[in-house]
Design an enzyme around this catalytic site. Sequence first.
Site, PDB file in Angstrom:
ATOM      1  N   ASP A  48       0.798  15.329  18.377  1.00  0.00           N
ATOM      2  CA  ASP A  48       0.539  14.133  19.177  1.00  0.00           C
ATOM      3  C   ASP A  48      -0.959  13.846  19.345  1.00  0.00           C
ATOM      4  O   ASP A  48      -1.502  13.895  20.463  1.00  0.00           O
ATOM      5  CB  ASP A  48       1.201  14.279  20.562  1.00  0.00           C
ATOM      6  CG  ASP A  48       2.697  14.505  20.453  1.00  0.00           C
ATOM      7  OD1 ASP A  48       3.326  13.923  19.558  1.00  0.00           O
ATOM      8  OD2 ASP A  48       3.243  15.274  21.280  1.00  0.00           O
ATOM      9  N   GLU A 223      10.507   3.432  18.433  1.00  0.00           N
ATOM     10  CA  GLU A 223      11.108   4.660  18.946  1.00  0.00           C
ATOM     11  C   GLU A 223      10.291   5.222  20.112  1.00  0.00           C
ATOM     12  O   GLU A 223      10.804   5.393  21.200  1.00  0.00           O
ATOM     13  CB  GLU A 223      11.200   5.709  17.825  1.00  0.00           C
ATOM     14  CG  GLU A 223      11.796   7.043  18.243  1.00  0.00           C
ATOM     15  CD  GLU A 223      13.299   6.994  18.492  1.00  0.00           C
ATOM     16  OE1 GLU A 223      13.941   6.022  18.037  1.00  0.00           O
ATOM     17  OE2 GLU A 223      13.822   7.899  19.162  1.00  0.00           O
ATOM     18  N   GLU A 342     -21.335  26.834  16.918  1.00  0.00           N
ATOM     19  CA  GLU A 342     -20.251  27.618  17.510  1.00  0.00           C
ATOM     20  C   GLU A 342     -19.374  28.186  16.398  1.00  0.00           C
ATOM     21  O   GLU A 342     -19.054  27.477  15.433  1.00  0.00           O
ATOM     22  CB  GLU A 342     -19.414  26.743  18.452  1.00  0.00           C
ATOM     23  CG  GLU A 342     -20.193  26.176  19.622  1.00  0.00           C
ATOM     24  CD  GLU A 342     -20.875  27.259  20.458  1.00  0.00           C
ATOM     25  OE1 GLU A 342     -20.234  28.295  20.715  1.00  0.00           O
ATOM     26  OE2 GLU A 342     -22.052  27.070  20.823  1.00  0.00           O
ATOM     27  N   GLU A 344     -16.391  28.610  16.549  1.00  0.00           N
ATOM     28  CA  GLU A 344     -15.141  27.846  16.572  1.00  0.00           C
ATOM     29  C   GLU A 344     -15.328  26.419  16.058  1.00  0.00           C
ATOM     30  O   GLU A 344     -14.477  25.564  16.289  1.00  0.00           O
ATOM     31  CB  GLU A 344     -14.514  27.874  17.965  1.00  0.00           C
ATOM     32  CG  GLU A 344     -15.314  27.187  19.059  1.00  0.00           C
ATOM     33  CD  GLU A 344     -16.387  28.083  19.699  1.00  0.00           C
ATOM     34  OE1 GLU A 344     -16.676  29.157  19.143  1.00  0.00           O
ATOM     35  OE2 GLU A 344     -16.934  27.692  20.742  1.00  0.00           O
ATOM     36  N   ASP A 457     -19.157  34.540  18.633  1.00  0.00           N
ATOM     37  CA  ASP A 457     -19.352  33.421  19.566  1.00  0.00           C
ATOM     38  C   ASP A 457     -20.065  32.255  18.875  1.00  0.00           C
ATOM     39  O   ASP A 457     -19.645  31.112  18.988  1.00  0.00           O
ATOM     40  CB  ASP A 457     -20.163  33.926  20.774  1.00  0.00           C
ATOM     41  CG  ASP A 457     -20.239  32.883  21.882  1.00  0.00           C
ATOM     42  OD1 ASP A 457     -19.569  31.843  21.772  1.00  0.00           O
ATOM     43  OD2 ASP A 457     -20.972  33.107  22.861  1.00  0.00           O
TER      44      ASP A 457
HETATM   45  O1  FUB Z   1       5.535  16.192  21.284  1.00  0.00           O
HETATM   46  C1  FUB Z   1       6.651  15.884  22.078  1.00  0.00           C
HETATM   47  C2  FUB Z   1       7.166  14.505  21.755  1.00  0.00           C
HETATM   48  O2  FUB Z   1       7.488  14.439  20.376  1.00  0.00           O
HETATM   49  C3  FUB Z   1       6.173  13.400  21.940  1.00  0.00           C
HETATM   50  O3  FUB Z   1       6.015  12.994  23.274  1.00  0.00           O
HETATM   51  C4  FUB Z   1       6.757  12.371  21.053  1.00  0.00           C
HETATM   52  O4  FUB Z   1       5.867  11.312  20.782  1.00  0.00           O
HETATM   53  C5  FUB Z   1       7.105  13.193  19.847  1.00  0.00           C
HETATM   54  O5  FUB Z   1       5.980  13.391  19.027  1.00  0.00           O
END
Ligand code: FUB
Length: 463
Positions: A48, A223, A342, A344, A457
């Site tokens: 996400d 969706e 860094e 990382e 580090d």
């Molecule tokens: O990552 C959890 C859920 O899955 C998200 O809120 C949705 O958008 C889907 O990616």
Amino acid sequence: MKTPRPRRRLAAALAAAFVAALLSAAADPAPDPAQADNPIVQTIYTADPAPLVHNGRVYLYTGHDEDGSTSSFNMKDWRVYSSDDMANWTDHGSPLSLDTFSWAGANAWAGQAIERNGMFYWYVPTSERTTGQFAIGVAVSNSPTGPFWDALGHPLVMNGEIDPTVFIDTDGQAYLYWGNPNLWYVKLNADMISYSGSPTKIPLTTEGFGTRPGGTDRPTLYEEGPWVYKRGSLYYNVFAAQCCQEFIAYSTAPSPTGPWTYRGTVMPAQGNAFTNHPGVIDFKGSSYFFYHNGALPGGGGFTRSVAVEKFVYNPDDTIPQMNMTTAGPPQVGTLNPYVRQEAETIAWATGVETEWTAAGGMNVGWIENGDSIKVRGVAFGTGARQFTARVASATGGGTIELRVDGPSGPVVGRCTVSGTGGWQTWADVTCPVSGATGTRDLYLNFSGGSGFLFNVDWWRFAV
Ligand code: FUB
């Protein structure tokens, strides 16, 4: 003492894949195996993506799929990474988790952060503890990397739906959109932590959001995961379409509240995860599309990874259709090895993980024999003569071998790391360097005995 836990399954799987690639390269006279830099993060599974451009850097806010999740989302915290070159990403750890919200019970799902008047507001969906209903919380910080705190002590809005996206229009009006199965918006007040009026449903018409094949309950393609922004005078809503497997589609409108017109596919259903999630930015003159997939070893629908592609809008302002790649975008500029970097800050890592450093910030840890970090496009110029790293080891240490061009490219230096008496007991090690000239990909290859060797580090070269 270092936590005596094994390294994560992902780190072990990546280390094994790396060794296999090296062995096959050794058996083949061809040079090192091509090093893909997409997905962006290899130390954990991320999902996400929500990028934010601020002061010449991209801050990437993500969710975090726990290792080993196979049948449901196991997500407890959110993460932040940043980059100024779209190739090397610095891990800023987790400045926001379910624990930040006293009212949250589970599900650290898809959010987005935005800056206003020097403060950073991070809108996230999570389940409310007592009802289990999805709600949207808002966390705030005076830094893009946090720490973030709960701005309200209760949800900003709670209607059982998820996936907030936030956007400030050119007239200063801020909007929050979210929803699955519906699509909602509300006008945020200038304080960004309250709103005016009531949440309003955006009509999900097939003209606006496409036609879902066989979609009786849900006739449109919309969706979840909206990402709303404005470009010129046109408003874009890029979203996860259809289920499941999701693809990424988009609609446009002449105003932030519509009417929306469906415009088609941004990214087809690809990449070994049944969800996807968009994030779109412009950075240093180019446009970038962030998404997620299940491309890392052990990856899948509940062990996802954030990736990115560069794109160019069509002359008519439509978005070109893109495919997922393992290469990712070209680097913007180079990395300066003569200032503290860094550990990382990573283009690609195998085997290692990151953790909080006792003194603040992050370090690379869980380093074992054969692990490696790639840093892309390091501008050595006329030549580096010395390498220094800040290291800690509760065991006997090991070696940092510096190579350029590939994981088994020319060796330009070798630093011996001794035990320092603790995993957070830091000391500098310095070693001579030769042959590091021009702009090259740098590999820090770690070797030693069995078990964990040392932590790093930061590092720096000198002339
Ligand atoms: O990552 C959890 C859920 O899955 C998200 O809120 C949705 O958008 C889907 O990616």
